[in-house]
Design a protein around this motif. Structure first.
Motif, PDB file in Angstrom:
ATOM      1  N   THR A 154       0.835  -1.203   0.000  1.00 36.44           N
ATOM      2  CA  THR A 154       0.000   0.000   0.000  1.00 36.44           C
ATOM      3  C   THR A 154       0.870   1.252   0.000  1.00 36.44           C
ATOM      4  OG1 THR A 154      -0.158   0.189   2.417  1.00 36.44           O
ATOM      5  CG2 THR A 154      -1.783  -1.206   1.334  1.00 36.44           C
ATOM      6  N   GLY A 155       2.181   1.067  -0.042  1.00 38.53           N
ATOM      7  CA  GLY A 155       3.092   2.201  -0.188  1.00 38.53           C
ATOM      8  C   GLY A 155       3.737   2.672   1.090  1.00 38.53           C
ATOM      9  N   ILE A 156       3.588   1.903   2.172  1.00 33.41           N
ATOM     10  CA  ILE A 156       4.178   2.365   3.433  1.00 33.41           C
ATOM     11  C   ILE A 156       5.335   1.469   3.863  1.00 33.41           C
ATOM     12  CG2 ILE A 156       2.054   3.473   4.226  1.00 33.41           C
ATOM     13  CD1 ILE A 156       1.648   1.042   6.076  1.00 33.41           C
ATOM     14  N   LYS A 157       6.081   1.940   4.863  1.00 35.31           N
ATOM     15  CA  LYS A 157       7.207   1.169   5.388  1.00 35.31           C
ATOM     16  C   LYS A 157       6.714   0.267   6.511  1.00 35.31           C
ATOM     17  CE  LYS A 157      10.388   4.912   4.319  1.00 35.31           C
ATOM     18  NZ  LYS A 157      11.406   5.849   4.827  1.00 35.31           N
ATOM     19  N   THR A 158       7.166  -0.991   6.498  1.00 36.53           N
ATOM     20  CA  THR A 158       6.631  -1.960   7.437  1.00 36.53           C
ATOM     21  C   THR A 158       7.749  -2.785   8.078  1.00 36.53           C
ATOM     22  OG1 THR A 158       6.401  -3.677   5.757  1.00 36.53           O
ATOM     23  CG2 THR A 158       4.547  -2.185   6.022  1.00 36.53           C
ATOM     24  N   MET A 159       7.427  -3.332   9.243  1.00 37.87           N
ATOM     25  CA  MET A 159       8.448  -4.087   9.981  1.00 37.87           C
ATOM     26  C   MET A 159       7.807  -5.191  10.820  1.00 37.87           C
ATOM     27  SD  MET A 159      11.465  -2.615  12.478  1.00 37.87           S
ATOM     28  CE  MET A 159      10.740  -2.567  14.106  1.00 37.87           C
ATOM     29  N   THR A 160       8.597  -6.222  11.109  1.00 39.52           N
ATOM     30  CA  THR A 160       8.231  -7.204  12.118  1.00 39.52           C
ATOM     31  C   THR A 160       9.488  -7.544  12.913  1.00 39.52           C
ATOM     32  OG1 THR A 160       7.095  -9.278  12.594  1.00 39.52           O
ATOM     33  CG2 THR A 160       8.565  -9.272  10.683  1.00 39.52           C
ATOM     34  N   ALA A 161       9.289  -8.142  14.085  1.00 47.42           N
ATOM     35  CA  ALA A 161      10.435  -8.529  14.914  1.00 47.42           C
ATOM     36  C   ALA A 161      10.156  -9.874  15.533  1.00 47.42           C
ATOM     37  CB  ALA A 161      10.673  -7.490  16.008  1.00 47.42           C
ATOM     38  N   THR A 162      11.196 -10.691  15.637  1.00 45.78           N
ATOM     39  CA  THR A 162      11.018 -12.035  16.177  1.00 45.78           C
ATOM     40  C   THR A 162      12.341 -12.560  16.703  1.00 45.78           C
ATOM     41  OG1 THR A 162      10.055 -14.194  15.707  1.00 45.78           O
ATOM     42  CG2 THR A 162      11.422 -13.235  13.977  1.00 45.78           C
ATOM     43  N   SER A 163      12.324 -13.850  17.087  1.00 47.18           N
ATOM     44  CA  SER A 163      13.548 -14.539  17.460  1.00 47.18           C
ATOM     45  C   SER A 163      13.533 -15.904  16.777  1.00 47.18           C
ATOM     46  CB  SER A 163      13.623 -14.663  18.983  1.00 47.18           C
ATOM     47  OG  SER A 163      14.905 -15.169  19.342  1.00 47.18           O
ATOM     48  N   GLY A 164      14.556 -16.710  17.016  1.00 46.86           N
ATOM     49  CA  GLY A 164      14.774 -17.959  16.288  1.00 46.86           C
ATOM     50  C   GLY A 164      13.552 -18.754  15.847  1.00 46.86           C
ATOM     51  N   PRO A 165      12.738 -19.262  16.788  1.00 48.67           N
ATOM     52  CA  PRO A 165      11.619 -20.103  16.361  1.00 48.67           C
ATOM     53  C   PRO A 165      10.660 -19.375  15.406  1.00 48.67           C
ATOM     54  CG  PRO A 165      11.997 -20.344  18.707  1.00 48.67           C
ATOM     55  CD  PRO A 165      12.874 -19.221  18.249  1.00 48.67           C
ATOM     56  N   GLY A 166      10.404 -18.105  15.687  1.00 48.19           N
ATOM     57  CA  GLY A 166       9.548 -17.328  14.795  1.00 48.19           C
ATOM     58  C   GLY A 166      10.226 -17.050  13.468  1.00 48.19           C
ATOM     59  N   PHE A 167      11.537 -16.864  13.534  1.00 51.88           N
ATOM     60  CA  PHE A 167      12.302 -16.604  12.315  1.00 51.88           C
ATOM     61  C   PHE A 167      12.213 -17.807  11.377  1.00 51.88           C
ATOM     62  CE2 PHE A 167      16.469 -15.267  10.281  1.00 51.88           C
ATOM     63  CZ  PHE A 167      15.966 -14.068   9.786  1.00 51.88           C
ATOM     64  N   SER A 168      12.237 -19.008  11.968  1.00 51.76           N
ATOM     65  CA  SER A 168      12.083 -20.216  11.154  1.00 51.76           C
ATOM     66  C   SER A 168      10.747 -20.192  10.418  1.00 51.76           C
ATOM     67  CB  SER A 168      12.160 -21.467  12.024  1.00 51.76           C
ATOM     68  OG  SER A 168      13.448 -21.589  12.576  1.00 51.76           O
ATOM     69  N   LEU A 169       9.681 -19.811  11.122  1.00 52.83           N
ATOM     70  CA  LEU A 169       8.366 -19.759  10.486  1.00 52.83           C
ATOM     71  C   LEU A 169       8.302 -18.698   9.395  1.00 52.83           C
ATOM     72  CD1 LEU A 169       5.815 -20.133  13.421  1.00 52.83           C
ATOM     73  CD2 LEU A 169       6.602 -21.857  11.828  1.00 52.83           C
ATOM     74  N   MET A 170       9.035 -17.622   9.569  1.00 52.44           N
ATOM     75  CA  MET A 170       8.975 -16.521   8.601  1.00 52.44           C
ATOM     76  C   MET A 170       9.694 -16.841   7.295  1.00 52.44           C
ATOM     77  SD  MET A 170       9.519 -13.164  10.906  1.00 52.44           S
ATOM     78  CE  MET A 170       8.320 -12.707  12.143  1.00 52.44           C
ATOM     79  N   MET A 171      10.520 -17.878   7.310  1.00 51.93           N
ATOM     80  CA  MET A 171      11.387 -18.127   6.151  1.00 51.93           C
ATOM     81  C   MET A 171      10.618 -18.269   4.847  1.00 51.93           C
ATOM     82  SD  MET A 171      14.420 -17.806   6.443  1.00 51.93           S
ATOM     83  CE  MET A 171      15.035 -16.908   7.829  1.00 51.93           C
ATOM     84  N   GLU A 172       9.447 -18.899   4.909  1.00 48.43           N
ATOM     85  CA  GLU A 172       8.611 -19.050   3.717  1.00 48.43           C
ATOM     86  C   GLU A 172       8.311 -17.681   3.088  1.00 48.43           C
ATOM     87  OE1 GLU A 172       4.819 -21.239   4.341  1.00 48.43           O
ATOM     88  OE2 GLU A 172       3.913 -19.308   3.931  1.00 48.43           O
ATOM     89  N   THR A 173       7.893 -16.742   3.920  1.00 48.86           N
ATOM     90  CA  THR A 173       7.491 -15.444   3.410  1.00 48.86           C
ATOM     91  C   THR A 173       8.690 -14.566   3.078  1.00 48.86           C
ATOM     92  OG1 THR A 173       5.637 -15.713   4.898  1.00 48.86           O
ATOM     93  CG2 THR A 173       5.811 -13.612   3.798  1.00 48.86           C
ATOM     94  N   VAL A 174       9.829 -14.855   3.689  1.00 48.98           N
ATOM     95  CA  VAL A 174      11.045 -14.133   3.311  1.00 48.98           C
ATOM     96  C   VAL A 174      11.305 -14.359   1.818  1.00 48.98           C
ATOM     97  CG1 VAL A 174      13.564 -14.142   3.549  1.00 48.98           C
ATOM     98  CG2 VAL A 174      12.122 -14.095   5.591  1.00 48.98           C
ATOM     99  N   GLY A 175      11.114 -15.587   1.381  1.00 51.95           N
ATOM    100  CA  GLY A 175      11.280 -15.897  -0.041  1.00 51.95           C
ATOM    101  C   GLY A 175      10.312 -15.101  -0.891  1.00 51.95           C
ATOM    102  N   LEU A 176       9.076 -14.990  -0.438  1.00 52.57           N
ATOM    103  CA  LEU A 176       8.073 -14.221  -1.196  1.00 52.57           C
ATOM    104  C   LEU A 176       8.476 -12.753  -1.268  1.00 52.57           C
ATOM    105  CD1 LEU A 176       5.245 -14.312  -2.612  1.00 52.57           C
ATOM    106  CD2 LEU A 176       4.272 -13.637  -0.419  1.00 52.57           C
ATOM    107  N   ALA A 177       8.992 -12.221  -0.153  1.00 49.21           N
ATOM    108  CA  ALA A 177       9.425 -10.821  -0.134  1.00 49.21           C
ATOM    109  C   ALA A 177      10.561 -10.600  -1.121  1.00 49.21           C
ATOM    110  CB  ALA A 177       9.868 -10.427   1.274  1.00 49.21           C
ATOM    111  N   ILE A 178      11.475 -11.557  -1.179  1.00 45.14           N
ATOM    112  CA  ILE A 178      12.618 -11.407  -2.080  1.00 45.14           C
ATOM    113  C   ILE A 178      12.168 -11.458  -3.538  1.00 45.14           C
ATOM    114  CG2 ILE A 178      14.689 -12.606  -2.910  1.00 45.14           C
ATOM    115  CD1 ILE A 178      15.116 -13.305   0.159  1.00 45.14           C
TER     116      ILE A 178
END
Lengths: 85, 285, 380
Positions: free
Chosen positions: C75-99
């Motif tokens: 939508t044109g804005i700057k966005t962020m999330t924060a996590t640690s190891g176990p959550g980072f593992s879950l985020m990996m799928e969407t990291v690929g989508l972001a890339i």
């Protein structure tokens, strides 16, 4: 159409007629429009289209412009327009 | 032939379709295209400018829907259409966000996201093309496959019980719940239009034949499936969603199960957090 | 309305400094999920975002948190999330989508000991390879490693700027120690903070191509509703953004994705040198481990060992050339990190045939300077 009693205003009522437009090369031959046309106005044509399917053909020009085939067609391959009277 | 125009006018939905990507991938006899067409018709019927819409899909046959609609559209990862849509909606609430995806995507891998978006009453419209199977991967058992139905991973029949999707949506807090089949194209289009206008989480289940990967294993051609949709369904608006399990032997209930008015997530967030509250002093200030 | 930027001197922890950095950088959407030791980022920003017209949501899991920030980013804005190891593992799928969809966003990983649930309340630096290679497929990423709460503020702003410039997710690889450490954090005046935003496309909308690279290899990015009717897909796509399943399209897309990072290394890579000019032994470190490495350098020098420190501010992309250049003139490298050898392997790869060693341990505490000295003495 047969009525058991002819409506009093049957002379005045103008039934809208439609014309079916078929973009036959888009058709994948599912037959939905043919099976579910309320007027049974369509049939499979003998010819093949570019994809190798039998597209629908107009059987007897009895379209009432209800747009049902247009809405049901998964391929954007058929639609109706109001026919000039 | 009489009255046949020499040059055919264009299909009325072409302005909403990426025509350079047609033909789409959906098989002959698949109902996804019909449901997609009903969805586009509904968008057109609302009269809302197209740039006020966004469509998000997940993965699967119906997940390709976002790739064919000519508006800002997103084909995301498997099961994640709803959280992606949530991000869009929260960041730009004036958009009408439509999630167009399948039963496997929304209710197996994405099931958690569905119930939470419903619980929040996130103001998005979720359209689930339910073909009772994983079509794109070749017809494996899904969370919606009927008990005893055959699939490529349950060759002797499904030992499990499927979800009743309207009941799940209702229990999770959805404020608009309806079910139609692709054959009820007009009702479906009108229902989608109503759902787009509805403030809150709206869910529409649209049943669709998958002749290639579900029908083939269950001795059902696409026109046979449509015949069932015609003969074995009953429209009962306001029916109890608990009775809405899909059993064509006893009849399948269609219609609008529920529409209630409740503040949306965006409305509540704005009301409670719209401006800073004096009692929320920061440690840093 | 509170000010957007809390100019002044504060005594706050790293997580809070990170949240303030995000606000100062212009972040207006945060999708989060609670996890020790990153929760304070979400807690702090959940209070702050509404003050500046932003939105916070706590999603149902880290997959949803990461996915929501991508949706919001479009939508044109700057966005962020924060996590640690176990959550980072879950985020990996969407990291690929972001890339692959070239969606700018910032992801903070306040690292803790692993694998699995591991040491939730103790620090580690053991996700450094996960951030580089954790999602499937080939790609380049940008990851920064802050060493102090002040850097949690400063680097978060830089992370947003890099993310907006290169249309890619940028990672802040912090750790429990820096995240939970309270120190002086100076927030400058708004006019002194440099922030960048993604360029918007211009020109004809019907001829628009979503991934047609600009001069620096990065395409301008429209927002939803701008009328460009974009189609964004995780499938291999052409410049227009449409899926095309072909070897040629894959090649073209991958070259663009890798190229925008690989061809701009000088602009992206940041390192800091300490007593490197005459050094014979180089300590390579980053994040909290760099802090103890300063002491190790000083103690080594006091013992007559000519040590120096190369601190990696950006860990990824890795400064291959810098290590190769140093390897020509020094006698050896010691990589100091809280893991059993991750960045040490990269150093070893670039340093060869110059010897390179690891001063690490499996996680839970900092690396004491004595450990580094011991390796320096034994190895060289």
């Amino acid at each position: 159409m047969k009525y058991w009693r002819v409506p009093l205003d049957s002379e005045d009522v103008q039934v809208i007629r439609g014309t079916v437009c078929i973009l036959k090369d888009r058709c994948k031959g599912c037959g939905y429009c043919i099976e579910y046309c309320p007027r049974k106005n369509l049939e499979f044509s003998k010819e093949f289209n570019a994809k190798g399917y039998h597209p629908p053909a107009v059987k007897n020009e009895d379209c009432l412009n209800c747009h049902y085939c247009e809405l049901l067609c998964p391929e954007f391959a058929i639609f109706t327009v109001e026919a000039p009277i | 032939m009489k009255n046949r125009p020499e040059i055919q006018p264009t299909h009325p939905l072409e302005d909403l379709v990426r025509m350079d990507r047609i033909p789409h991938i959906w098989c002959s006899g698949c109902g996804t295209g019909s449901i997609f067409s009903s969805c586009l018709t509904a968008i057109k019927q609302t009269g809302i400018p197209y740039n006020k819409f966004s469509m998000v899909s997940g993965i699967g046959c119906s997940g390709r829907g976002a790739g064919y609609i000519n508006i800002d559209s997103f084909h995301t990862t498997h099961g994640r259409a709803i959280p992606f849509a949530t991000g869009i909606k929260m960041a730009k609430p004036e958009l009408n966000v439509i999630v167009f995806s399948g039963d496997g995507d929304l209710f197996a891998i994405g099931g958690n996201h569905f119930i939470h978006a419903a619980r929040r009453n996130m103001d998005i419209t979720v359209i689930c093309v339910n073909n009772l199977t994983y079509g794109m991967t070749g017809g494996q058992v899904a969370a919606t496959t009927p008990h005893r139905a055959k699939s490529s991973t349950t060759t002797a029949g499904n030992p499990e019980t499927p979800f009743n999707l309207p009941l799940l949506a209702y229990a999770s807090g959805a404020t608009y719940v309806a079910r139609w089949t692709m054959l009820h194209a007009r009702d479906l289009a009108d229902s989608i239009e109503e759902a787009i206008r509805h403030k809150g989480f709206s869910f529409i289940e649209a049943l669709s034949p998958c002749p290639v990967n579900f029908g083939r294993r269950n001795k059902e051609k696409s026109l046979d499936t449509l015949k069932k949709y015609y003969e074995k369904t009953i429209i009962r608006n306001g029916a109890n969603p608990a009775e809405a399990d899909i059993d064509f032997n006893k009849g399948v209930i269609l219609g609008k199960f529920l529409q209630i008015s409740k503040p949306t997530h965006d409305e509540m967030y704005k009301k409670m957090y719209g401006q800073s509250k004096p009692n929320e002093e920061l440690k840093t200030s | 309305m509170k000010p957007q930027i809390l100019t002044g001197t504060h005594f706050i922890n790293g997580d809070e400094a990170c949240a303030e950095g995000a606000i100062a950088a212009g972040c207006r959407f945060f999708g989060g999920y609670p996890i020790t030791p990153a929760t304070e980022v979400a807690e702090h920003i959940s209070v702050r975002l509404p003050h500046v017209g932003g939105v916070f949501i706590q999603m149902e899991d880290e997959i949803a948190a990461m996915t929501s920030i991508l949706g919001a980013a479009w939508t044109g804005i700057k966005t962020m999330t924060a996590t640690s190891g176990p959550g980072f593992s879950l985020m990996m799928e969407t990291v690929g989508l972001a890339i692959v969809t070239e969606t700018p966003c910032v992801v903070v990983n306040v690292q803790r000991g692993g694998p699995s649930t591991g040491l939730p309340t103790h620090g580690a630096q053991a996700d450094m390879m996960q951030v580089r290679w954790g999602s499937h497929g080939d790609y380049e990423i940008i990851a920064l490693a802050p060493s102090s709460p002040q850097e949690m503020f400063d680097l978060t702003i830089i992370a947003f700027n890099l993310s907006e410039t290169y249309r890619t997710p940028v990672f802040i690889m912090s750790d429990e120690i820096v995240g939970h450490m309270s120190e002086k954090v100076v927030i400058p005046e708004a006019s002194k903070i440099k922030t960048l935003s993604r360029p918007k496309p211009t020109g004809r909308k019907d001829k628009f191509k979503l991934y047609k690279p600009g001069p620096n290899g990065v395409a301008p990015m429209p927002a939803i509703g701008d009328g460009y009717n974009v189609h964004v897909t995780g499938l291999t796509h052409n410049e227009k953004g449409y899926p095309v399943m072909s070897v040629d399209t894959q090649k073209e897309m991958m070259h663009r994705l890798l190229g925008k990072i690989r061809n701009n290394l000088d602009d992206i890579i940041m390192t800091e040198e300490y007593l490197l000019d005459d050094a014979e032994f180089v300590i390579v470190s980053y994040g909290v481990s760099a802090r103890t490495s300063y002491t190790a350098v000083e103690e080594a020098r006091a013992m007559g060992i000519k040590a120096g420190l190369l601190r990696l501010i950006t860990v990824w992309p890795f400064p291959d050339d810098k290590i190769r250049e140093l390897a020509k003139r020094v006698k050896g490298f010691v990589t100091v990190e809280i893991n059993m050898g991750q960045i040490a392997r990269e150093v070893e790869r670039c340093a060869a045939p110059t010897p390179a060693y690891l001063a690490g341990h499996p996680g839970g505490s900092i690396i004491p300077p004595d450990d580094v000295l011991k390796i320096l003495k034994e190895a060289f």
